[in-house]
Design a protein around this motif. Structure first.
Motif, PDB file in Angstrom:
ATOM      1  N   PHE B 132       1.028  -1.336   0.061  1.00 41.02           N
ATOM      2  CA  PHE B 132      -0.194  -0.108  -0.216  1.00 41.02           C
ATOM      3  C   PHE B 132       0.630   1.087  -0.002  1.00 41.02           C
ATOM      4  N   VAL B 133       1.979   1.128   0.218  1.00 37.22           N
ATOM      5  CA  VAL B 133       2.770   2.747   0.293  1.00 37.22           C
ATOM      6  C   VAL B 133       3.307   2.736  -1.120  1.00 37.22           C
ATOM      7  N   ARG B 134       3.554   4.010  -1.298  1.00 36.79           N
ATOM      8  CA  ARG B 134       4.014   4.660  -2.570  1.00 36.79           C
ATOM      9  C   ARG B 134       5.284   4.889  -2.593  1.00 36.79           C
ATOM     10  N   GLY B 135       6.215   4.419  -3.515  1.00 33.81           N
ATOM     11  CA  GLY B 135       7.503   4.096  -3.404  1.00 33.81           C
ATOM     12  C   GLY B 135       8.504   5.542  -3.718  1.00 33.81           C
ATOM     13  N   ASP B 136       7.685   6.624  -4.139  1.00 34.52           N
ATOM     14  CA  ASP B 136       8.236   7.850  -4.974  1.00 34.52           C
ATOM     15  C   ASP B 136       8.172   9.034  -3.789  1.00 34.52           C
ATOM     16  N   ILE B 137       7.627   8.704  -2.425  1.00 29.54           N
ATOM     17  CA  ILE B 137       7.546   9.509  -1.570  1.00 29.54           C
ATOM     18  C   ILE B 137       8.026   9.181  -0.227  1.00 29.54           C
ATOM     19  N   PRO B 138       8.384   9.938   0.801  1.00 24.78           N
ATOM     20  CA  PRO B 138       8.871   9.289   1.978  1.00 24.78           C
ATOM     21  C   PRO B 138       8.028   8.811   2.623  1.00 24.78           C
ATOM     22  N   THR B 139       8.257   7.852   3.624  1.00 22.27           N
ATOM     23  CA  THR B 139       7.187   7.069   4.559  1.00 22.27           C
ATOM     24  C   THR B 139       7.381   7.328   5.719  1.00 22.27           C
ATOM     25  N   SER B 140       6.605   7.647   6.591  1.00 18.76           N
ATOM     26  CA  SER B 140       6.823   7.540   8.072  1.00 18.76           C
ATOM     27  C   SER B 140       5.740   6.694   8.653  1.00 18.76           C
ATOM     28  N   ILE B 141       6.381   6.317   9.854  1.00 22.36           N
ATOM     29  CA  ILE B 141       5.536   5.433  10.652  1.00 22.36           C
ATOM     30  C   ILE B 141       5.007   6.142  12.090  1.00 22.36           C
ATOM     31  N   TRP B 142       3.765   6.456  12.208  1.00 24.07           N
ATOM     32  CA  TRP B 142       3.326   7.056  13.421  1.00 24.07           C
ATOM     33  C   TRP B 142       2.795   5.999  14.370  1.00 24.07           C
ATOM     34  N   TRP B 143       3.692   5.870  15.391  1.00 24.18           N
ATOM     35  CA  TRP B 143       3.203   4.701  16.535  1.00 24.18           C
ATOM     36  C   TRP B 143       2.504   5.520  17.592  1.00 24.18           C
ATOM     37  N   THR B 144       1.302   5.043  17.430  1.00 28.28           N
ATOM     38  CA  THR B 144       0.184   5.770  18.465  1.00 28.28           C
ATOM     39  C   THR B 144       0.201   5.010  19.731  1.00 28.28           C
ATOM     40  N   GLU B 145       0.817   4.028  20.042  1.00 30.11           N
ATOM     41  CA  GLU B 145       0.812   3.252  21.209  1.00 30.11           C
ATOM     42  C   GLU B 145       1.843   3.614  22.379  1.00 30.11           C
ATOM     43  N   ASP B 146       1.804   3.036  23.280  1.00 36.16           N
ATOM     44  CA  ASP B 146       2.911   3.416  24.240  1.00 36.16           C
ATOM     45  C   ASP B 146       4.063   2.498  24.226  1.00 36.16           C
ATOM     46  N   MET B 147       5.181   2.968  23.697  1.00 33.12           N
ATOM     47  CA  MET B 147       6.269   1.873  23.509  1.00 33.12           C
ATOM     48  C   MET B 147       6.645   1.361  24.517  1.00 33.12           C
ATOM     49  N   SER B 148       6.524   1.444  25.540  1.00 35.63           N
ATOM     50  CA  SER B 148       7.128   0.868  26.878  1.00 35.63           C
ATOM     51  C   SER B 148       6.124  -0.473  27.064  1.00 35.63           C
ATOM     52  N   ASP B 149       5.107  -0.415  26.271  1.00 39.19           N
ATOM     53  CA  ASP B 149       4.129  -1.555  26.355  1.00 39.19           C
ATOM     54  C   ASP B 149       4.304  -2.334  25.142  1.00 39.19           C
ATOM     55  N   ALA B 150       4.473  -1.694  23.916  1.00 39.21           N
ATOM     56  CA  ALA B 150       4.431  -2.404  22.835  1.00 39.21           C
ATOM     57  C   ALA B 150       5.234  -1.899  21.701  1.00 39.21           C
ATOM     58  N   PRO B 152       7.816  -1.089  17.960  1.00 34.92           N
ATOM     59  CA  PRO B 152       7.584  -1.386  16.692  1.00 34.92           C
ATOM     60  C   PRO B 152       8.300  -2.672  16.332  1.00 34.92           C
ATOM     61  N   SER B 153       7.805  -3.355  15.488  1.00 38.25           N
ATOM     62  CA  SER B 153       8.591  -4.699  15.042  1.00 38.25           C
ATOM     63  C   SER B 153       9.509  -4.189  14.084  1.00 38.25           C
ATOM     64  N   ASP B 154      10.663  -5.058  13.779  1.00 42.28           N
ATOM     65  CA  ASP B 154      11.506  -4.749  12.725  1.00 42.28           C
ATOM     66  C   ASP B 154      10.983  -4.590  11.323  1.00 42.28           C
ATOM     67  N   ALA B 155       9.842  -5.585  11.215  1.00 38.50           N
ATOM     68  CA  ALA B 155       9.304  -5.814   9.875  1.00 38.50           C
ATOM     69  C   ALA B 155       8.641  -4.301   9.648  1.00 38.50           C
ATOM     70  N   LEU B 156       7.842  -3.714  10.518  1.00 33.98           N
ATOM     71  CA  LEU B 156       7.449  -2.189  10.512  1.00 33.98           C
ATOM     72  C   LEU B 156       8.552  -1.456  10.158  1.00 33.98           C
ATOM     73  N   LEU B 157       9.435  -1.337  10.954  1.00 40.10           N
ATOM     74  CA  LEU B 157      10.569  -0.292  10.464  1.00 40.10           C
ATOM     75  C   LEU B 157      11.302  -0.376   9.286  1.00 40.10           C
ATOM     76  N   THR B 158      11.079  -1.431   8.388  1.00 41.15           N
ATOM     77  CA  THR B 158      11.930  -1.531   7.206  1.00 41.15           C
ATOM     78  C   THR B 158      11.233  -0.675   6.120  1.00 41.15           C
ATOM     79  N   VAL B 159      10.076  -0.297   6.460  1.00 47.21           N
ATOM     80  CA  VAL B 159       9.139   0.251   5.106  1.00 47.21           C
ATOM     81  C   VAL B 159       9.381   1.747   5.505  1.00 47.21           C
ATOM     82  N   GLY B 160       9.703   2.296   6.547  1.00 47.59           N
ATOM     83  CA  GLY B 160       9.628   3.827   6.928  1.00 47.59           C
ATOM     84  C   GLY B 160      11.141   4.172   6.837  1.00 47.59           C
TER      85      GLY B 160
END
Lengths: 490, 337
Positions: B132-150, B152-160
């Motif tokens: 679903f991401v477009r490759g010709d523009i920057p990709t950001s991940i907005w993690w709306t959860e408490d990171m001390s609880d959950a 982001p996975s490695d997989a998620l970070l490879t796209v942003g």
């Protein structure tokens, strides 16, 4: 006008041809007097054929069926069972065509669509000649449409072309590459030659490199029988991608005449630097997909697919670094890639302009500016965009690459005609601009052959692997990254 | 580009049909009397825990996260991913697509919104995002959860290219820092902490004050940081900032209730109170104030910034924030000691 579809009961007819003809009918652009006659081995009544066509239109047409329009369209559909073996094989077809044309007041102009396997091209056109369909009576039209693949190498392509040439003259032959019928591909010419901003930039002075990606999300599916014999190079590069390359790289034609444009496309193909011997290993990457994930689901590897040999060396991915040895493109690499089981279905051309000098905003090498990129999206999401670095409003000089985005859907609304609609209409009108001439087909094969020969020599050696759902193998990344560039994902 | 939504078009979809359904929505939008241009400056993957909202209403599907406000400020292809860890690879269970239209009738622009609900193992998650991401523009991940609880996975970070998060959500600063450790160490993505933005006035005020007071004077000085309730992460960020600059600092501590109340009364709600030798500084929602002996008081206003303002500002920034990275590294080091 009578359109005779050999393979009229087949998949191509059901998915593409009949829905395209129906849409042309709804648009009111088909000739008012027309008959569409499906020809196939398996007997079918006209009513059965109409039901077959209706099912195809319902499923694959870009428009839903309208009862009134369908009624008129269905009345023009007929079916004849015929084989191409035997002395008088097409005699029943001839008799039926005479009756249909007489009943519908048609003048005998005919288009023969060969929606059949390439092995049947030669026998079919020979039968057309034997049964005196060709040449047509004085003043009448006879055209033949040939579907790809036209051969599986240069020699077999020549055999097919020779067989067709014995019956039809070149101006009567329409070799379809459906990519050329896509709106966005046609728009390449308009974009380049109807806007004063782009054409002056399309050369080695301003362009750093060009990328063409044709990605498929699907695996080999039910086409293993064909694909095992073809592979990505034959299936995609030899035809679609080289034609796209030719559209992007061609010189301005002096007119819109079909042969003038086709001459210019041919010039590009003839200017491709041959990739031969060990140069194949350095400039071409081939790979096969292994197990992976597509849209969250596990996907099997190529050799686990039904109908694929466990030891198959057929490539499902190919990436190439290509040079065009002419004045315009000297020193500008073209990176081409295509593959199955890539993350999404997308075809895109991107023209990467050279960077600005590293003096002002580009001086910090650790925070380089995005290059200016013109992206031409062929499918889906048709349109094109131009990335431009722009200052973010505020007190600091902060730069962000913004998009000037032309998007067919939001700009023009409505659904674009399918490629086959445009192409069928062009054949009816006798416009061969978007069709491949014999010399272009053979030039493309000629360029591809040394690569195929090298692969045949090396067998499995050099065949890389990539997981389904990835953008190809690491070797494909290395091919471009070794030049300091990166693939741009569509 | 920060107006209210003029129109919302949306439809329930299936994962396989998202492209086609978006195209159909654009056709519908394009048939209207007012032309609508597509605006897309980046991909914004909004990661959130699954909600109970289903089907009926796009506002409900993105409820609780100011997606529309961010899209208005920084038009992006917004991909809201509701993901919970699953055992077996499987396709996303539900999805919807929408077009948010902004701007006056003479200059309408539309932003694409995709909502996907999935439950699959992390490796297969990537195949959903790549689709679903477009490759010709920057990709950001907005993690709306408490990171001390959950985290982001490695997989998620490879796209942003960038991970936007808010350490203010951390319920446990130590666990939050532990979650940050691999991100800080491997520099895999640019980090953008919305909480860090709130420190900006204090950092400016102190930097200015240090200039006046000759910064070497800080070295070896006892620095104490106390924080209001729920502002521990902010205090730790401040701690990290000082440490990364070679200034020793004791571990932050909560304000004593009486002191907190007094500070609130005096400063309009202090978030942090800092003692650096005989210099005192406070950070409130309105300003950062520094009081030093032998020098006039110094104040830097804190601009009111909504969460959407902050996220949009981070999305527009393509350069890594090296100061934040250094501060985080110092915090991680402290907790790993």
């Amino acid at each position: 006008m009578t359109i005779v579809i050999f393979g009229g009961g087949g998949d191509l007819a059901r998915r593409k041809l009949l829905p395209a003809l129906y849409n042309l009918h709804v648009d009111g652009v088909l000739p008012p007097r027309i008959a569409i006659v499906g020809v196939g081995r398996k007997p079918m009544s006209d009513d059965d054929y109409r039901a077959f066509a209706k099912a195809g239109v319902e499923k694959f047409s870009r428009r839903p069926i309208e009862a009134h329009a369908w009624e008129a369209f269905a009345a023009a559909l007929f079916f004849v069972a015929a084989e191409v073996d035997g002395e008088q094989a097409l005699a029943p077809l001839g008799a039926r065509l005479d009756i249909v044309e007489h009943e519908r007041g048609l003048n005998g102009d005919r288009i023969y669509y060969l929606a059949i396997p390439p092995t049947l091209f030669a026998p079919t056109v020979q039968q057309l000649a034997r049964s005196r369909f060709v040449p047509p009576p004085e003043g009448r039209i006879a055209r033949v449409i040939v579907e790809k693949p036209i051969g599986r190498d240069l020699q077999s392509a020549r055999v097919i072309n020779d067989a067709i040439a014995e019956v039809f003259q070149e101006p009567q032959v329409y070799r379809i590459d459906h990519y050329l019928g896509k709106e966005t591909v046609q728009n390449i010419l308009v974009m380049r030659f109807a806007n004063s901003i782009f054409e002056p930039l399309f050369n080695q002075k301003y362009v750093d490199h060009v990328q063409i990606t044709v990605a498929e999300e699907e695996g080999v599916g039910t086409r293993a029988g064909y694909y095992e014999q073809a592979g990505a190079l034959r299936d995609m590069v030899q035809n679609h991608i080289l034609q796209l390359l030719a559209m992007v790289a061609m010189e301005p034609p002096h007119s819109l005449d079909a042969d003038v444009i086709r001459d210019e496309r041919l010039e590009v193909l003839k200017s491709l630097r041959p990739i031969e011997g060990e140069a194949v290993d350095a400039n071409v990457v081939r790979a096969q997909y292994g197990p992976g994930f597509i849209l969250g689901k596990a996907a099997p590897g190529y050799t686990e697919e039904s109908g694929v040999a466990p030891a198959s060396t057929t490539e499902t991915y190919v990436a190439l670094r290509v040079c065009i040895d002419n004045w315009r493109w000297a020193g500008v690499p073209f990176f081409l890639r295509t593959g199955k089981r890539l993350p999404k279905r997308a075809s895109e051309i991107s023209v990467h302009l050279k960077e600005v000098p590293p003096i002002l905003f580009n001086a910090d090498r650790s925070a380089r500016l995005d290059p200016t990129i013109l992206s031409i999206r062929i499918q889906p999401d048709e349109g094109f965009s131009l990335g431009i670095n722009s200052k973010v409003p505020g007190p600091h000089v902060q730069i962000y690459p913004v998009k000037m985005d032309f998007h067919y859907g939001s700009t023009f609304g409505g659904s674009s005609p399918e490629a086959y609609e445009r192409l069928l209409l062009d054949v009816i009108a006798g416009d061969a601009t978007l069709f491949m001439r014999r010399d272009a087909v053979e030039a493309a094969w000629q360029w591809v052959m040394p690569i195929l020969d090298r692969w045949a020599e090396r067998g499995r050696d050099g065949l890389a692997a990539y997981p389904a759902g990835e953008w190809g193998p690491s070797e494909g990344e290395a091919l471009i990254e070794s030049t300091g560039r990166r693939w741009m994902a569509p | 580009m920060d107006g209210a939504v003029a129109d919302r078009s949306w439809r329930a979809s299936t994962p396989e049909a998202i492209d086609a359904d978006l195209a159909a929505l654009w056709r519908d939008v394009g048939r209207g009397e007012t032309s609508v241009a597509r605006a897309v400056m980046s991909n914004l993957i909004v990661f959130r825990s699954p909600t109970s909202a289903a089907g009926g209403d796009m506002a409900a599907l993105v409820g609780g996260v100011p997606v529309e406000e961010v899209a208005a400020r920084h038009p992006s292809r917004v991909i809201v991913l509701e993901h919970c860890h699953g055992e077996a690879p499987r396709a996303p269970s539900a999805s919807a697509v929408g077009i948010l239209t902004f701007g006056p009738p003479t200059a309408r622009y539309g932003v694409e919104l995709i909502v996907v609900r999935s439950a699959c193992p992390e490796p297969s998650l990537l195949s959903i995002l790549r689709r679903f991401v477009r490759g010709d523009i920057p990709t950001s991940i907005w993690w709306t959860e408490d990171m001390s609880d959950a985290a982001p996975s490695d997989a998620l970070l490879t796209v942003g290219r960038q991970l936007v998060y808010d350490s203010r959500r951390w319920r446990d600063a130590r666990r939050g820092a532990a979650a940050m450790a691999p991100l800080v160490r491997h520099h895999r993505v640019d980090l953008a902490d919305l909480n860090w933005r709130r420190l900006a006035p204090l950092r400016r005020a102190l930097t200015h004050a240090r200039g006046q007071l000759k910064s070497d004077a800080w070295r070896g000085v006892d620095v104490r940081v106390s924080h209001a309730a729920d502002e521990a992460a902010l205090a730790w960020l401040f701690f990290g900032w000082l440490r990364s600059d070679g200034v020793g600092c004791a571990d932050p501590a909560p304000m004593a209730e009486a002191a907190a109340t007094a500070a609130r009364d005096r400063e309009g709600g202090a978030l942090l109170a800092i003692e650096i030798g005989d210099m005192h500084a406070t950070l409130s929602l309105r300003s950062a104030d520094v009081v030093c002996p032998d020098a006039p008081p110094l104040g830097v206003a804190a601009a009111a910034e909504s969460e959407a303002d902050a996220v949009a500002a981070e999305l527009r920034s393509l350069a890594p924030d090296r100061t934040l990275a250094a501060a985080l590294e110092a915090i991680v080091e402290r907790f790993e000691r």
